[in-house]
Design a protein around this motif. Structure first.
Motif, short mmCIF file in Angstrom:
data_model
loop_
_atom_site.label_atom_id
_atom_site.label_comp_id
_atom_site.label_asym_id
_atom_site.label_seq_id
_atom_site.Cartn_x
_atom_site.Cartn_y
_atom_site.Cartn_z
N ASP A 128 0.83 -1.21 0.00
CA ASP A 128 0.00 0.00 0.00
C ASP A 128 0.86 1.26 0.00
O ASP A 128 1.97 1.29 0.57
N ASN A 129 0.31 2.30 -0.65
CA ASN A 129 0.95 3.62 -0.71
C ASN A 129 2.32 3.57 -1.37
O ASN A 129 3.18 4.42 -1.14
N THR A 130 2.56 2.56 -2.19
CA THR A 130 3.80 2.45 -2.96
C THR A 130 3.46 1.98 -4.36
O THR A 130 2.30 1.71 -4.68
N THR A 131 4.47 1.91 -5.20
CA THR A 131 4.31 1.34 -6.55
C THR A 131 5.07 0.03 -6.67
O THR A 131 5.53 -0.33 -7.74
N ILE A 132 5.20 -0.67 -5.54
CA ILE A 132 6.01 -1.88 -5.48
C ILE A 132 5.11 -3.11 -5.49
O ILE A 132 4.05 -3.13 -4.86
N MET A 133 5.55 -4.14 -6.22
CA MET A 133 4.91 -5.45 -6.24
C MET A 133 5.92 -6.46 -5.68
O MET A 133 7.04 -6.56 -6.18
N GLN A 134 5.50 -7.19 -4.65
CA GLN A 134 6.37 -8.15 -4.00
C GLN A 134 5.97 -9.56 -4.42
O GLN A 134 4.79 -9.93 -4.33
N PHE A 135 6.93 -10.36 -4.87
CA PHE A 135 6.69 -11.71 -5.38
C PHE A 135 7.36 -12.72 -4.45
O PHE A 135 8.46 -12.47 -3.92
N GLN A 136 6.69 -13.85 -4.29
CA GLN A 136 7.23 -14.99 -3.56
C GLN A 136 6.89 -16.25 -4.35
O GLN A 136 5.74 -16.44 -4.75
N ILE A 137 7.88 -17.11 -4.55
CA ILE A 137 7.66 -18.34 -5.29
C ILE A 137 8.45 -19.46 -4.63
O ILE A 137 9.57 -19.24 -4.13
N LYS A 138 7.84 -20.62 -4.58
CA LYS A 138 8.41 -21.76 -3.86
C LYS A 138 9.20 -22.66 -4.79
O LYS A 138 8.94 -22.75 -5.98
N GLY A 139 10.14 -23.38 -4.15
CA GLY A 139 10.94 -24.38 -4.85
C GLY A 139 11.42 -25.43 -3.88
O GLY A 139 11.51 -25.19 -2.66
N HIS A 140 11.73 -26.62 -4.38
CA HIS A 140 12.19 -27.69 -3.50
C HIS A 140 13.62 -27.47 -3.04
O HIS A 140 14.04 -28.05 -2.02
N THR A 141 14.37 -26.67 -3.77
CA THR A 141 15.73 -26.32 -3.37
C THR A 141 15.88 -24.81 -3.49
O THR A 141 15.12 -24.14 -4.22
N PRO A 142 16.86 -24.21 -2.80
CA PRO A 142 17.08 -22.76 -2.94
C PRO A 142 17.36 -22.34 -4.38
O PRO A 142 16.84 -21.32 -4.85
N ALA A 143 18.16 -23.12 -5.09
CA ALA A 143 18.48 -22.77 -6.48
C ALA A 143 17.24 -22.86 -7.36
O ALA A 143 17.03 -22.02 -8.24
#
Length: 499
Positions: A128-143
């Motif tokens: 809110d009150n920004t122009t930012i979109m935050q993404f989160q995506i899962k994976g079985h390993t960090p890479a």
């Protein structure tokens, strides 16, 4: 009046259940064993999941381009800020939908050689009150989580670019039609102007201006020549009055005085006339010498008149010759100079009159040509205006087309990678602490529930039997709580006494 109330007596079955506390203990052990077994199995079997986080930002400032064409017009292109005060919707919501669409997820999964089901849906949060979109995506390993993030970002950018290109193409379709129409109108207007120039002989408006300037110059020259002509006529009139001769007579006298043969004949005539006058004063008209001199005088007179006719082209009488005052033989005299001035002024007067007449003729011709060209200039100005308008429309449309191609962020604003996809160091799930806390909380709830149930059953089983009826008034039943039953009251039945 009161009615007796009979309470039922304690059942032997309840007493037996209350004594079976070991059943509750066994049930609690079984349920807790199941809960903790499931928790441990989940921790043992569940595959760890890592979350990579990254963020996009949409710049909020708009831009504008203004192109000016000298003597033609101007074209402008502006991009309004997507987060302006009058914006009806947040473009980030559109981007969130695009990022979660099947096409983008399929493209991202294909880049990693995965199926869309295995790629999983990203979690997108709009701050809110920004122009930012935050993404989160899962994976079985960090890479894998980080690769999924980069793949999703690349697929999103490719999809946005494709949408921008398609939007520009769709927008250009209408602009191209307008451009072709403007080009056709410009061509027709130019052809009409060229044909009119060829048929009218008027190539530019400068011709009319130059013609008007020439007319004004000729008019000023005519005024000057008229003034000179008037001045010359005044001098000619004054000199003619002074000499008593007309300019024609002065010219004839100047011609005759310049001829040697005429001067010799004039001299002979003057000598014979003088001698004749002397002889007539002595003798009569029939005297031989008088007759001889008269003959010489007449011969000289005939030669004089013949020569003057030859020189002037018309005959002169003796009186006219006498009026010319040709008796003097001094060629450089003042009289001859005045004759010359009179003749010169007459020539100047005639020359000035001829120039004025020629100027009048030229001015009349130029004025007629000016009126004709002025009427044609009005038509040519209208045709030129049509050409200029067509050129302005064509140039503006062409510039708008070019600027529209360069402005690809009108419908889909520019996005920038604010935070690069992170490489997670700890799994996001399963959380061992959360699982253990949840299993412990479940065990506490189950154990507490079984203990409460055992305690209630035990409490009911310890109540004494009731043997005598209890008399309770109706008012006490309605307004007061019942007192605890006496020891002799039975719990098997109640008998209510009515008045």
């Amino acid at each position: 009046m009161t009615e007796p109330i009979t309470l039922p007596s304690a059942s032997p079955q309840v007493t037996r259940v209350s004594r079976r506390w070991n059943h509750y203990l066994l049930l609690g052990l079984v349920i807790n064993t199941v809960i903790w077994s499931l928790a441990l199995i989940y921790l043992r079997v569940a595959r760890p999941s890592y979350v990579s986080e990254w963020a996009l930002i949409l710049p909020g400032a708009g831009q504008g381009v203004n192109v000016s064409f000298p003597n033609i017009g101007q074209a402008s292109s502006s991009t309004t800020s997507p987060f302006g005060s009058y914006s009806a919707a947040d473009p980030r919501a559109n981007y969130r939908y695009i990022a979660g669409s099947e096409e983008v997820l399929a493209a991202a999964a294909a880049s990693l050689k995965m199926t869309p089901e295995a790629f999983d849906q990203p979690r997108i949060k709009l701050l809110d009150n920004t122009t930012i979109m935050q993404f989160q995506i899962k994976g079985h390993t960090p890479a894998e989580a980080q690769k999924k993030s980069y793949a999703l970002y690349d697929a999103l950018i490719q999809r946005l670019n494709a949408l921008r290109v398609q939007e520009v193409i769709d927008r250009d379709l209408g602009t191209q039609a307008s451009l072709h129409a403007a080009q056709a109108k410009l061509k027709v207007a130019q052809q009409r102007l060229s044909q009119f120039k060829v048929s009218s002989g008027l190539s530019s408006s400068d011709q009319v201006g130059n013609l008007s300037t020439n007319i004004e110059q000729l008019r000023r020259l005519r005024v000057e020549l008229v003034a000179q002509k008037q001045q010359t006529e005044d001098r000619l009139r004054q000199l003619s009055t002074t000499l008593g001769l007309t300019p024609q007579q002065a010219a004839a006298a100047f011609i005759l005085k310049s001829d040697e043969r005429f001067q010799l004949s004039l001299k002979d005539y003057s000598t014979a006339s003088a001698t004749l006058a002397v002889l007539l004063s002595k003798w009569g008209p029939n005297h031989p010498q008088v007759v001889k001199e008269r003959a010489k005088q007449q011969s000289a007179q005939q030669a004089l008149l013949g020569r003057s006719r030859t020189l002037l082209g018309y005959p002169l009488s003796q009186k006219a010759l006498d009026d010319l005052q040709l008796n003097t033989t001094d060629v450089g005299s003042a009289q001859e100079s005045l004759f010359r001035d009179l003749v010169t002024l007459r020539a100047d007067q005639r020359g000035l009159a001829a120039q004025v007449a020629s100027l009048d003729q030229q001015i009349a011709q130029l004025e007629a040509q000016f009126r004709s060209l002025s009427a044609k200039e009005f038509v040519m100005d209208n045709l030129k205006r049509d050409v200029q308008i067509s050129e302005t429309v064509f140039a503006s449309t062409l510039a708008q087309l070019d600027l529209g191609k360069s402005d690809i962020f009108a419908a889909y604003p520019l996005v920038q990678l604010l935070a690069v996809p992170s490489l997670p160091t700890e799994p996001a799930s399963p959380k061992t602490l959360f699982v253990l806390v949840g299993a412990g909380f479940s065990s506490v709830l189950v154990t507490g529930g079984l203990v409460s149930l055992w305690w209630r059953r035990r409490h009911l089983s310890t109540l004494p039997p009731i043997s005598q009826p209890l008399l309770v008034s109706q008012n006490e039943i309605l307004g007061k709580a019942l007192p605890p039953p006496p020891p002799q009251m039975s719990i098997q039945s109640f008998q209510l006494l009515k008045p």
